[in-house]
Design a protein around this motif. Structure first.
Motif, short mmCIF file in Angstrom:
data_model
loop_
_atom_site.label_atom_id
_atom_site.label_comp_id
_atom_site.label_asym_id
_atom_site.label_seq_id
_atom_site.Cartn_x
_atom_site.Cartn_y
_atom_site.Cartn_z
N VAL A 1 0.81 -1.21 0.00
CA VAL A 1 0.00 0.00 0.00
C VAL A 1 0.85 1.26 0.00
CG1 VAL A 1 -1.80 1.28 1.21
CG2 VAL A 1 -1.85 -1.23 1.18
N GLY A 2 1.86 1.32 0.84
CA GLY A 2 2.70 2.51 0.91
C GLY A 2 2.10 3.62 1.74
N LEU A 3 2.63 4.83 1.55
CA LEU A 3 2.15 6.00 2.28
C LEU A 3 0.81 6.43 1.70
CD1 LEU A 3 2.98 8.07 4.51
CD2 LEU A 3 3.82 9.52 2.64
N SER A 4 -0.17 6.61 2.59
CA SER A 4 -1.51 6.97 2.15
C SER A 4 -1.98 8.21 2.88
CB SER A 4 -2.49 5.81 2.41
OG SER A 4 -3.81 6.19 2.08
N ALA A 5 -2.78 9.05 2.17
CA ALA A 5 -3.32 10.28 2.74
C ALA A 5 -4.84 10.29 2.60
CB ALA A 5 -2.72 11.49 2.05
N ASN A 6 -5.47 9.14 2.77
CA ASN A 6 -6.91 9.01 2.55
C ASN A 6 -7.74 9.28 3.80
OD1 ASN A 6 -6.54 8.34 -0.15
ND2 ASN A 6 -6.22 6.17 0.35
N SER A 7 -7.10 9.65 4.89
CA SER A 7 -7.82 9.96 6.12
C SER A 7 -7.19 11.18 6.76
CB SER A 7 -7.80 8.77 7.08
OG SER A 7 -6.47 8.50 7.48
N SER A 8 -7.59 11.49 7.98
CA SER A 8 -7.06 12.68 8.65
C SER A 8 -5.64 12.48 9.14
CB SER A 8 -7.96 13.05 9.83
OG SER A 8 -8.02 11.99 10.77
N GLY B 1 6.96 5.11 -14.21
CA GLY B 1 6.96 4.11 -13.16
C GLY B 1 6.87 4.61 -11.74
N ILE B 2 6.73 5.93 -11.53
CA ILE B 2 6.56 6.43 -10.17
C ILE B 2 5.15 6.09 -9.70
CG2 ILE B 2 6.43 8.49 -8.72
CD1 ILE B 2 9.26 7.69 -9.48
N SER B 3 5.05 5.32 -8.61
CA SER B 3 3.75 4.86 -8.14
C SER B 3 3.48 5.20 -6.69
CB SER B 3 3.64 3.34 -8.32
OG SER B 3 4.66 2.68 -7.58
N GLU B 4 4.43 5.84 -6.01
CA GLU B 4 4.21 6.23 -4.62
C GLU B 4 3.38 7.52 -4.56
OE1 GLU B 4 4.94 4.15 -2.40
OE2 GLU B 4 6.28 2.85 -3.56
N LEU B 5 3.03 7.92 -3.35
CA LEU B 5 2.21 9.11 -3.13
C LEU B 5 2.88 10.34 -3.75
CD1 LEU B 5 -0.30 10.31 -1.66
CD2 LEU B 5 1.24 10.77 0.28
N LEU B 6 2.12 11.13 -4.50
CA LEU B 6 2.63 12.36 -5.10
C LEU B 6 2.21 13.56 -4.26
CD1 LEU B 6 2.00 11.82 -8.92
CD2 LEU B 6 4.09 11.39 -7.61
N LEU B 7 3.14 14.49 -4.06
CA LEU B 7 2.88 15.70 -3.27
C LEU B 7 3.19 16.93 -4.09
CD1 LEU B 7 4.92 14.73 -0.06
CD2 LEU B 7 2.52 14.20 -0.51
N THR B 8 2.60 18.05 -3.70
CA THR B 8 3.10 19.35 -4.12
C THR B 8 3.34 20.16 -2.87
OG1 THR B 8 0.90 20.33 -4.28
CG2 THR B 8 1.82 19.35 -6.30
N SER B 9 3.97 21.31 -3.03
CA SER B 9 4.21 22.18 -1.88
C SER B 9 4.13 23.62 -2.36
CB SER B 9 5.60 21.89 -1.29
OG SER B 9 5.78 22.59 -0.09
N ASP B 10 3.18 24.36 -1.82
CA ASP B 10 2.94 25.75 -2.23
C ASP B 10 2.64 26.62 -1.03
OD1 ASP B 10 2.82 26.10 -5.29
OD2 ASP B 10 1.71 24.25 -4.98
N ASP B 11 2.84 27.92 -1.19
CA ASP B 11 2.39 28.86 -0.18
C ASP B 11 0.87 28.79 -0.10
OD1 ASP B 11 5.00 29.70 0.20
OD2 ASP B 11 4.84 31.27 -1.31
N HIS B 12 0.32 29.12 1.08
CA HIS B 12 -1.12 28.94 1.28
C HIS B 12 -1.95 29.78 0.33
CE1 HIS B 12 -0.35 32.62 3.52
NE2 HIS B 12 -1.65 32.83 3.60
N ASN B 13 -1.43 30.95 -0.07
CA ASN B 13 -2.22 31.82 -0.95
C ASN B 13 -2.07 31.48 -2.43
OD1 ASN B 13 0.42 32.59 -1.00
ND2 ASN B 13 0.04 34.80 -1.01
#
Length: 625
Positions: free
Chosen positions: A43-50, A217-229
C-alpha cells in the motif's frame, strides 16, 4: 493530503522546499521499515484519512532535509547517522538537474552525484526530482543551456522545455523507480515540481510533470508544496504556508477536508547574501513551533536539518527588491551546522522528538576533528593574460555575446564563472552599460605592450591617446533561483556597451568558466615567482601541508578583496571582503595527507597569505525578522 510551508513568526515571502532523492538511499534491508518490523509493501504511504498511514498503520512524518550535492560524498553516512540519532525518520532531498546534466548530451550520476548511495539506517525518503527545485541554486537547479533557446519559456509546456525534461527524466526516473517503497526501497513519496503556485504561468504544466513521473513508473504518493495563498495554482495535492496560525489551518481544512496536514518546509533558519548579515533563528523559537506542529498531530519536515555548502559556483541569487547573490555557505542556522557540528537546536530537537518515539535513539556519532593549519604562503603568480591561452577559444564577434550563447562546451554555452570581453578603442570617455552587465565587471584599458589592468578609470579619463585594448572582465555572480523572470537570466554582456554614446564593436571573447579541467591545465602555465607588485586580476599559488590524516578546516583570507579559492583543483567557492561570510569550509576529504595545492584567483588585491582556522566565521549575526 495537505502540505504546509511555514517558518515561525517570520515574514519571508518565499523560500525553498526540500525533499528527497536517491542520492542517499539504497535501502539494503529490503522490506524492513525504520523500526525493524517487516511490512508487506503493498500500500505505501496513504493520505486518505485525517492521518498519514504507512502500509495501513498510522504514521507521522518527522522529516529533515539534507542535500546530497552540498555534502562531500565521504560524509554522507556521518550526516545521516546524526539525523537518525536526532529522531528524524524521513530524509528529504532535491535532485539538481543542472548538476546531473551539465550539457545536453552529458549525464553525470557518478562520484559526488551518484544516485546509488547506500543508506542502511532505516530512514524513509521523500524525493523531489524537480525539474525545477529552487533550493537557492543557480537558476533554481535548471541547466543554463536551456537559455540558448531565444524563445525558451521555463517551467511551462513550451516544447523546447518539455522535450528537455523528458530527456532528463528518461535517464533519472529509471534509477529512482527501483528504490520506491512498494519495490522494497525507502522512497515513500515524490514531490511534483516545487512551489509552482507562485509561478503559475501554464495551467497544463503541473499535469505534464505528474504524467511524466507516473508514465515512467513512479507509483508512490505524489505531493506538491505551495504557499497557502497560491495553493489552487499549484495543483496536485498540497500547500505551503509562511506561519502556523488558526486561519491557515482553517484554509487547509476547507481546501482538502479530512486529509492529513504536513508542514513540508519549516524553515529552521535562512540563507545569507553578500553584503548583508548572517541570519539566525533562536533555538527556542524553532523548537516551540515544532512542538506546536506535533501537538496538533501534524507531520513536519525541517528545512534544513543540515544545510552543508554550495561549493563552486552553485549558489543562486535574489532579484527582489534588488539583485543580491548568495554566499557559498548553506549553514542555514540548521540543527546540524555546515561542518556537521551539533548545535543547541540539535539537542533541543532531539529531546523533543524523543517524546514522540517509543524506541530509543541511536547514540550521537562522534564529531570530526578540526585543525588550524599553518598559513599557505603564495609563492607563485600567474597573470590573467598569461592564463588566456588555456581557455577554450578565443571567439570573435562584432557584438557582445552573452555567456550562455558562446560556442563553448560542445555547443552548450558557458554556465558559470567569468567571461572576458576585449575590444580596441582610440580615446577615453564616458562608458554606459545600460544594465547590460550581468552581474559585475572589472573595466580597464591596457596597452598592448604592458598587459594587465591599470589604475586608469576609463569613465573619467578623456586623455587616452592611441589605440588601446579595453577589457571587461564580467562575472556571473549567480542566476536568480526563484521568481517569474527565470527566462531572463542570461549572464555576461547581454547587450551593447556605449563609449561616448557609440556602441563598442569587434570583440574578442574568452570563456573563463574555471572548470576543474581549466584549473588543472594551469599547472602547465608560465607561473612566475611572486613579484613585489603582481598584476590583478591574477592567480596565486601556495601549498597547505597536512601531516597525517587530514582534518576539517576553514579557509580565511584577510587582506584579500574578492575572488575564488581552489584546493587541489576543486572549486571551494567565492570569497568577498564585504561579508558576511569570512571563512570557507574545507572538509577533510578534499585534502591529501602531505602537500595540497592552493590556488587563489583574486580580482583586485591580495595579502599573499591564506589562513586555515579551526572555527567557522559566518559573519555578524542578526535574528530573522
Amino acid at each position: 493530503m495537505v502540505v504546509l510551508r511555514i517558518r515561525n513568526a517570520h515574514k519571508r515571502k518565499y523560500a525553498l522546499i526540500c525533499l528527497c532523492i536517491v542520492g542517499f538511499i539504497m535501502y539494503r534491508y529490503l522490506g524492513m521499515p525504520a523500526g525493524g518490523r517487516r511490512m508487506s509493501r503493498k500500500v505505501g504511504l496513504s493520505a486518505n484519512s485525517s492521518q498519514f498511514t504507512l502500509e495501513g498503520q498510522p504514521f507521522t512524518i518527522l522529516g529533515g532535509s539534507i542535500h546530497y550535492f552540498r555534502v562531500p560524498r565521504a560524509y554522507w553516512r556521518d550526516r545521516l547517522m546524526k539525523m537518525k540519532a536526532c529522531g528524524i525518520n524521513t530524509l528529504t532531498t532535491y535532485v539538481p538537474w543542472s548538476l546531473h546534466q551539465p550539457e545536453r548530451k552529458v549525464f553525470n550520476f557518478h562520484t559526488q552525484l551518484d544516485l546509488d548511495l547506500a543508506a542502511e539506517l532505516g530512514l524513509w525518503v521523500i524525493l523531489r526530482p524537480g525539474p525545477y527545485i529552487s533550493s537557492e541554486l543557480d537558476l533554481g537547479g535548471l541547466p543554463s543551456w536551456l537559455l540558448r533557446d531565444g524563445s525558451m519559456r521555463l517551467r511551462t509546456t513550451y516544447p523546447g522545455f518539455t522535450q528537455a525534461v523528458n530527456t532528463f527524466f528518461d535517464k533519472l526516473i529509471p534509477k529512482v523507480v527501483r528504490l520506491q517503497f512498494k519495490k522494497g526501497g525507502p522512497i515513500i513519496a515524490v514531490q511534483v515540481e516545487n512551489g509552482y503556485g507562485s509561478f503559475a504561468k501554464d495551467e497544463s504544466y503541473m499535469l505534464f510533470i505528474k504524467e511524466a513521473l507516473q508514465s515512467r513508473g513512479i507509483s508512490e504518493l505524489l505531493l506538491t508544496s505551495d504557499d497557502h495563498n497560491t495553493l489552487k495554482s499549484g495543483g496536485v495535492d498540497g500547500v505551503k504556508l509562511q506561519k502556523l496560525n488558526q486561519r491557515d489551518i482553517q484554509d487547509l481544512n476547507a481546501i482538502q477536508p479530512n486529509s492529513p496536514a504536513m508542514v513540508m518546509d519549516y524553515w529552521t533558519g535562512w540563507y545569507d547574501v553578500w553584503g548583508d548579515l548572517h541570519h539566525v533563528l533562536p533555538p527556542e523559537d524553532m523548537v516551540s513551533t515544532v512542538r506546536e506542529i506535533l501537538r496538533r498531530g501534524m507531520s513536519v519536515n525541517l528545512y534544513m536539518f543540515h544545510g552543508g555548502s554550495s561549493f563552486g559556483f552553485m549558489s543562486g541569487a535574489l532579484a527582489d527588491p534588488s539583485y543580491k547573490a548568495l554566499v557559498p555557505s548553506y549553514d542555514y542556522d540548521a540543527p546540524l551546522s555546515e561542518a556537521g557540528e551539533y548545535t543547541p537546536k540539535y539537542h533541543l530537537l532531539r529531546d523533543l522528538l524523543s517524546r514522540y518515539n517509543s524506541e530509543s535513539f541511536p547514540d550521537m556519532p562522534a564529531l570530526h576533528y578540526r585543525e588550524a593549519y599553518e598559513p599557505a604562503i603564495m609563492y607563485q603568480h600567474l597573470s590573467l593574460w598569461d592564463a588566456l591561452s588555456f581557455t577554450e577559444g578565443p571567439f570573435k564577434s562584432p557584438k557582445p555575446v552573452n555567456m550562455e550563447s558562446l560556442p563553448v562546451n560542445n555547443g552548450n554555452g558557458q554556465s558559470y564563472g567569468y567571461t572576458l570581453y576585449e575590444t580596441t578603442i582610440t580615446s577615453g570617455g564616458l562608458l554606459k552599460s545600460g544594465d547590460h552587465v550581468r552581474d559585475r565587471a572589472l573595466v580597464s584599458p591596457r596597452c598592448a605592450q604592458r598587459p594587465g589592468f591599470t589604475c586608469s578609470d576609463l569613465m573619467h579619463n578623456q586623455s587616452l591617446q592611441g589605440r588601446r585594448t579595453l577589457s571587461l572582465l564580467v562575472e556571473n555572480c549567480g542566476r536568480v533561483h526563484q521568481g517569474r523572470d527565470l527566462d531572463k537570466q542570461h549572464k555576461g554582456l547581454v547587450g551593447d556597451i556605449l563609449l561616448n554614446n557609440m556602441p563598442l564593436r569587434d570583440f574578442t571573447i574568452y570563456s573563463l568558466d574555471m572548470k576543474p579541467s581549466f584549473i588543472d591545465s594551469l599547472y602547465q602555465a608560465p607561473w612566475k615567482t611572486l613579484p613585489e607588485t603582481p598584476s590583478f586580476p591574477g592567480f596565486f599559488m601556495g601549498r597547505l601541508f597536512a601531516y597525517g590524516y587530514p582534518s576539517d578546516t576553514f579557509v580565511k583570507l584577510p587582506g584579500w578583496e574578492k575572488g575564488v579559492v581552489f584546493i587541489n583543483g576543486l572549486n571551494l567557492g567565492r570569497y568577498w571582503s564585504i561579508g558576511p561570510q569570512q571563512a570557507l569550509y574545507l572538509p577533510s576529504p578534499f585534502l591529501n595527507s602531505g602537500i595540497n595545492q592552493v590556488i587563489v584567483f583574486e580580482e583586485q588585491e591580495g595579502d599573499y597569505k591564506v589562513h586555515f582556522e579551526d572555527t567557522p566565521d559566518l559573519g555578524m549575526a542578526a535574528d530573522i525578522q
